[in-house]
Design an enzyme around this catalytic site. Structure first.
Site, PDB file in Angstrom:
ATOM      1  N   LYS A  22       0.833  -1.212   0.000  1.00  0.00           N
ATOM      2  CA  LYS A  22       0.000   0.000   0.000  1.00  0.00           C
ATOM      3  C   LYS A  22       0.868   1.264   0.000  1.00  0.00           C
ATOM      4  O   LYS A  22       0.643   2.176  -0.788  1.00  0.00           O
ATOM      5  CB  LYS A  22      -0.890  -0.010   1.250  1.00  0.00           C
ATOM      6  CG  LYS A  22      -1.536   1.319   1.563  1.00  0.00           C
ATOM      7  CD  LYS A  22      -2.431   1.258   2.779  1.00  0.00           C
ATOM      8  CE  LYS A  22      -1.785   1.523   4.110  1.00  0.00           C
ATOM      9  NZ  LYS A  22      -1.401   2.896   4.394  1.00  0.00           N
ATOM     10  N   ASN A  23       1.867   1.286   0.890  1.00  0.00           N
ATOM     11  CA  ASN A  23       2.606   2.537   1.071  1.00  0.00           C
ATOM     12  C   ASN A  23       3.641   2.800  -0.011  1.00  0.00           C
ATOM     13  O   ASN A  23       4.293   3.845  -0.002  1.00  0.00           O
ATOM     14  CB  ASN A  23       3.247   2.579   2.465  1.00  0.00           C
ATOM     15  CG  ASN A  23       2.183   2.776   3.542  1.00  0.00           C
ATOM     16  OD1 ASN A  23       1.031   3.081   3.239  1.00  0.00           O
ATOM     17  ND2 ASN A  23       2.568   2.587   4.800  1.00  0.00           N
ATOM     18  N   ARG A  93      -4.738  10.424   4.540  1.00  0.00           N
ATOM     19  CA  ARG A  93      -3.716  11.468   4.663  1.00  0.00           C
ATOM     20  C   ARG A  93      -2.704  11.407   3.530  1.00  0.00           C
ATOM     21  O   ARG A  93      -2.088  12.419   3.186  1.00  0.00           O
ATOM     22  CB  ARG A  93      -2.974  11.326   5.990  1.00  0.00           C
ATOM     23  CG  ARG A  93      -3.842  11.398   7.202  1.00  0.00           C
ATOM     24  CD  ARG A  93      -3.013  11.137   8.427  1.00  0.00           C
ATOM     25  NE  ARG A  93      -1.850  12.000   8.417  1.00  0.00           N
ATOM     26  CZ  ARG A  93      -1.826  13.236   8.877  1.00  0.00           C
ATOM     27  NH1 ARG A  93      -2.905  13.747   9.426  1.00  0.00           N
ATOM     28  NH2 ARG A  93      -0.739  13.971   8.799  1.00  0.00           N
ATOM     29  N   CYS A 117      -4.748  12.615  13.615  1.00  0.00           N
ATOM     30  CA  CYS A 117      -5.490  11.370  13.430  1.00  0.00           C
ATOM     31  C   CYS A 117      -5.303  10.491  14.648  1.00  0.00           C
ATOM     32  O   CYS A 117      -4.690  10.918  15.627  1.00  0.00           O
ATOM     33  CB  CYS A 117      -5.065  10.669  12.149  1.00  0.00           C
ATOM     34  SG  CYS A 117      -3.467   9.914  12.279  1.00  0.00           S
ATOM     35  N   ARG A 122       0.554  14.449  13.569  1.00  0.00           N
ATOM     36  CA  ARG A 122       1.026  14.248  12.195  1.00  0.00           C
ATOM     37  C   ARG A 122       1.004  15.511  11.313  1.00  0.00           C
ATOM     38  O   ARG A 122       0.297  15.581  10.309  1.00  0.00           O
ATOM     39  CB  ARG A 122       0.226  13.127  11.525  1.00  0.00           C
ATOM     40  CG  ARG A 122       0.361  11.815  12.264  1.00  0.00           C
ATOM     41  CD  ARG A 122      -0.359  10.695  11.574  1.00  0.00           C
ATOM     42  NE  ARG A 122       0.370  10.208  10.405  1.00  0.00           N
ATOM     43  CZ  ARG A 122      -0.081   9.223   9.622  1.00  0.00           C
ATOM     44  NH1 ARG A 122      -1.255   8.675   9.873  1.00  0.00           N
ATOM     45  NH2 ARG A 122       0.625   8.823   8.601  1.00  0.00           N
ATOM     46  N   ASP A 307       4.660   0.515  12.213  1.00  0.00           N
ATOM     47  CA  ASP A 307       3.453  -0.127  11.683  1.00  0.00           C
ATOM     48  C   ASP A 307       3.303  -1.583  12.134  1.00  0.00           C
ATOM     49  O   ASP A 307       2.327  -2.242  11.776  1.00  0.00           O
ATOM     50  CB  ASP A 307       3.448  -0.067  10.144  1.00  0.00           C
ATOM     51  CG  ASP A 307       3.203   1.337   9.639  1.00  0.00           C
ATOM     52  OD1 ASP A 307       2.716   2.171  10.416  1.00  0.00           O
ATOM     53  OD2 ASP A 307       3.507   1.601   8.457  1.00  0.00           O
ATOM     54  N   ARG A 399      -8.705  -0.554   4.666  1.00  0.00           N
ATOM     55  CA  ARG A 399      -7.827   0.437   4.043  1.00  0.00           C
ATOM     56  C   ARG A 399      -6.475  -0.173   3.703  1.00  0.00           C
ATOM     57  O   ARG A 399      -5.808   0.304   2.783  1.00  0.00           O
ATOM     58  CB  ARG A 399      -7.598   1.609   5.006  1.00  0.00           C
ATOM     59  CG  ARG A 399      -8.814   2.462   5.245  1.00  0.00           C
ATOM     60  CD  ARG A 399      -8.442   3.653   6.085  1.00  0.00           C
ATOM     61  NE  ARG A 399      -7.180   4.184   5.592  1.00  0.00           N
ATOM     62  CZ  ARG A 399      -6.258   4.787   6.340  1.00  0.00           C
ATOM     63  NH1 ARG A 399      -6.459   4.958   7.617  1.00  0.00           N
ATOM     64  NH2 ARG A 399      -5.143   5.236   5.814  1.00  0.00           N
TER      65      ARG A 399
HETATM   66  N1  EPU Z   1       6.381  14.649  10.945  1.00  0.00           N
HETATM   67  C1  EPU Z   1       6.441  15.988  11.253  1.00  0.00           C
HETATM   68  N2  EPU Z   1       6.358  16.876  10.226  1.00  0.00           N
HETATM   69  C2  EPU Z   1       6.216  16.499   8.922  1.00  0.00           C
HETATM   70  C3  EPU Z   1       6.171  15.138   8.624  1.00  0.00           C
HETATM   71  C4  EPU Z   1       6.258  14.218   9.654  1.00  0.00           C
HETATM   72  O1  EPU Z   1       6.546  16.365  12.421  1.00  0.00           O
HETATM   73  O2  EPU Z   1       6.143  17.381   8.055  1.00  0.00           O
HETATM   74  C5  EPU Z   1       6.471  13.646  12.038  1.00  0.00           C
HETATM   75  C6  EPU Z   1       5.188  12.819  12.185  1.00  0.00           C
HETATM   76  O3  EPU Z   1       4.205  13.470  12.954  1.00  0.00           O
HETATM   77  C7  EPU Z   1       5.719  11.551  12.822  1.00  0.00           C
HETATM   78  C8  EPU Z   1       7.113  11.396  12.189  1.00  0.00           C
HETATM   79  O4  EPU Z   1       7.456  12.690  11.691  1.00  0.00           O
HETATM   80  O5  EPU Z   1       5.843  11.728  14.209  1.00  0.00           O
HETATM   81  C9  EPU Z   1       7.198  10.402  11.047  1.00  0.00           C
HETATM   82  O6  EPU Z   1       6.095  10.586  10.157  1.00  0.00           O
HETATM   83  P1  EPU Z   1       6.177  10.277   8.606  1.00  0.00           P
HETATM   84  O7  EPU Z   1       6.060  11.559   7.861  1.00  0.00           O
HETATM   85  O8  EPU Z   1       7.355   9.405   8.300  1.00  0.00           O
HETATM   86  O9  EPU Z   1       4.837   9.450   8.387  1.00  0.00           O
HETATM   87  P2  EPU Z   1       3.967   9.457   7.073  1.00  0.00           P
HETATM   88  O10 EPU Z   1       4.841   9.665   5.907  1.00  0.00           O
HETATM   89  O11 EPU Z   1       2.796  10.341   7.264  1.00  0.00           O
HETATM   90  C10 EPU Z   1       4.192   6.913   6.497  1.00  0.00           C
HETATM   91  C11 EPU Z   1       3.252   5.767   6.321  1.00  0.00           C
HETATM   92  C12 EPU Z   1       2.702   5.361   7.688  1.00  0.00           C
HETATM   93  C13 EPU Z   1       3.882   4.979   8.577  1.00  0.00           C
HETATM   94  C14 EPU Z   1       4.871   6.143   8.676  1.00  0.00           C
HETATM   95  C15 EPU Z   1       6.123   5.807   9.466  1.00  0.00           C
HETATM   96  C16 EPU Z   1       2.395   6.134   4.093  1.00  0.00           C
HETATM   97  C17 EPU Z   1       1.249   6.471   3.212  1.00  0.00           C
HETATM   98  N3  EPU Z   1       2.187   6.165   5.419  1.00  0.00           N
HETATM   99  O12 EPU Z   1       3.419   7.961   7.061  1.00  0.00           O
HETATM  100  O13 EPU Z   1       1.865   4.234   7.476  1.00  0.00           O
HETATM  101  O14 EPU Z   1       3.426   4.651   9.875  1.00  0.00           O
HETATM  102  O15 EPU Z   1       5.272   6.541   7.341  1.00  0.00           O
HETATM  103  O16 EPU Z   1       6.777   4.729   8.921  1.00  0.00           O
HETATM  104  O17 EPU Z   1       3.468   5.802   3.609  1.00  0.00           O
HETATM  105  C18 EPU Z   1       0.083   2.775   7.919  1.00  0.00           C
HETATM  106  O18 EPU Z   1       0.313   2.232   6.821  1.00  0.00           O
HETATM  107  O19 EPU Z   1      -0.704   2.285   8.782  1.00  0.00           O
HETATM  108  C19 EPU Z   1       0.750   4.031   8.244  1.00  0.00           C
HETATM  109  C20 EPU Z   1       0.315   4.853   9.205  1.00  0.00           C
END
Ligand code: EPU
Length: 420
Positions: A22-23, A93, A117, A122, A307, A399
């Protein structure tokens, strides 16, 4: 709204196939906005989030075509809207992933600002500041990120304050059509980032260093169409392995990648599992034994994935001994704990750590899913309980897990979906 009814107490046994990730599918779908040529995406998982991304592309005027092998062909040349509406962003998101591609190719984008969320606040500040460093004008107004650029984005040196997966992906996509060189430091090393980079390279992008913490992108004039097969889902793989281990069972997962699951396989071995791997399969055998409790700490790849934290909490809840699980990526990812305690688990939360004292067995109960991975952990808890568990709000599970009840049935689980 559907529920899953699980009659636990059976050791899982059998073989299943793993779906596409998915990701990595979601950013690859967003990447199709970077070219006017057709991109064919193979091995897409059948999930709500994928449907939501198709809907998002559809509302921009792009009409994806599903071919006879269920591959999706996307040609974005018919795009006539450059915005991701709140109605879709609030359900997924990952919609934020269209920001970089739209801005770099069309010079404008409006994406609803994702709110907090169930797993934390996030924010997307790092996506925004990186694109600003590349020359974008960005305002956040009326709940939307409104971005534009005069001419082309320009390459920049970007240091990510935190490792962010979708942030790295957004910048990598934007930089692939920017003027000059972009260097992303403290980049996410997740395999899904590498999969996206490999797809972009197949489309003609000039990207080096994917899989390390420094990614260098030299912008090119245009990207072309290609056919790309999404990598296997490592989180789906891990979830089934943990389910088999928790139920003292045996499983062979096929069409997967053991090389990207090292931290998880090592914890499963510590829990007492015998593991064999081949190039694209993993076999786990508990030989009927109760798992031993394990302790772990989540962190960006290659460390233990956030995850998979909830699923290991479920395993520890019936393991021999006490395990502690520390979450360092998201601030509020323990919602499953309270539901597991309602099933007789003995888990306490201390700051960003949960301490799990293993009990002999869990008791079935009605429980509520709060997010995708929490839902998976509650299903595992249901599988190890001695009676009936009903998991409500399972739209979360749909999802991210393709046909979860069918796959578990193949492994011998007594699980069925019923309308609420
Ligand atoms: N963060 C910030 N500012 C930003 C971006 C991130 O403070 O601009 C913080 C977040 O709040 C968090 C940390 O940095 O505390 C890491 O977040 P990240 O941006 O890496 O998460 P994401 O890209 O929103 C993806 C996956 C998630 C997975 C995380 C961590 C996708 C679509 N989603 O989310 O997947 O948990 O990386 O590996 O790729 C899931 O599949 O259930 C899922 C939540």
């Amino acid at each position: 709204m559907d529920r899953l009814i699980i009659n636990g107490g059976i050791s899982l046994e059998g073989e299943i196939r793993i779906a596409g990730a998915k990701n990595s599918a979601l950013p690859i779908m967003a990447a199709t906005l970077l070219t006017h040529e057709t991109v064919q995406i193979c091995n897409l998982p059948h999930l709500y989030d994928i449907t939501t991304m198709l809907e998002l592309l559809g509302c921009m005027g792009v009409q994806p075509i599903v071919d006879e092998k269920l591959n999706v062909e996307i040609n974005s040349s018919s795009i006539d809207h450059f915005s991701a509406p709140y109605e879709l962003v609030k359900t997924m998101r990952a919609s934020i992933l269209v920001l970089g591609p739209l801005l770099t190719r069309y010079g404008k984008a409006e994406v609803a600002l994702p709110g907090g969320c169930a797993i934390g606040s996030r924010p997307v500040n790092l996506h925004i500041s990186a694109l600003e460093a590349m020359g974008a004008d960005i305002v956040v107004e009326d709940g939307y990120i409104k971005a534009s650029v005069d001419g082309k984005l320009k390459g920049a040196n970007i240091f990510m304050d935190l490792v962010t997966v979708t942030g790295t992906e957004n910048v990598m996509m934007a930089a692939s059509l920017a003027r000059g060189q972009t260097v992303i430091e403290n980049a996410a090393r997740e395999p899904e980032v590498v999969d996206l980079a490999n797809c972009l390279v197949k489309m003609g992008a000039d990207i080096k260093g994917q899989g390390t913490d420094t990614i260098v992108i030299n912008g090119v004039e245009a990207l072309a169409g290609c056919s790309y097969s999404v990598m296997p889902d490592r989180i789906e793989t891990g979830t089934y392995l943990i389910a088999a281990a928790a139920t003292r069972g045996y499983i062979k997962v096929k069409d997967t990648r053991p090389d990207i699951l090292e931290s998880v396989l090592s914890k499963l071995e510590q829990a007492g599992a015998q593991i064999n791997v081949g190039a694209n399969w993993i076999e786990l055998d508990m030989q009927g034994k109760r798992p031993r409790a394990v302790s772990l700490r989540t962190a960006p790849y290659p460390a233990f994935p956030t995850d998979m934290q909830a699923q290991f909490t479920a395993l520890n809840s019936v393991a021999d001994g006490t395990g502690s699980i520390t979450e360092t990526v998201f601030e509020n990812r323990f919602m499953h704990v309270h539901e597991m305690n309602r099933m007789g688990a003995s888990i306490r939360v201390e700051g960003n750590t949960v301490i799990v004292d293993g009990v002999d067995t869990l008791k079935g109960a009605p429980v509520m899913a709060t997010d995708l991975r929490a839902s998976a952990s509650l299903i595992i808890a249901g599988l190890v309980s001695d009676s009936e568990t009903s998991v409500d709000r399972i739209y979360h599970i749909d999802r991210g897990y393709e046909c979860i009840e069918e796959k578990l049935q193949l492994l011998g689980a007594r699980i069925r979906r019923v309308p609420s």
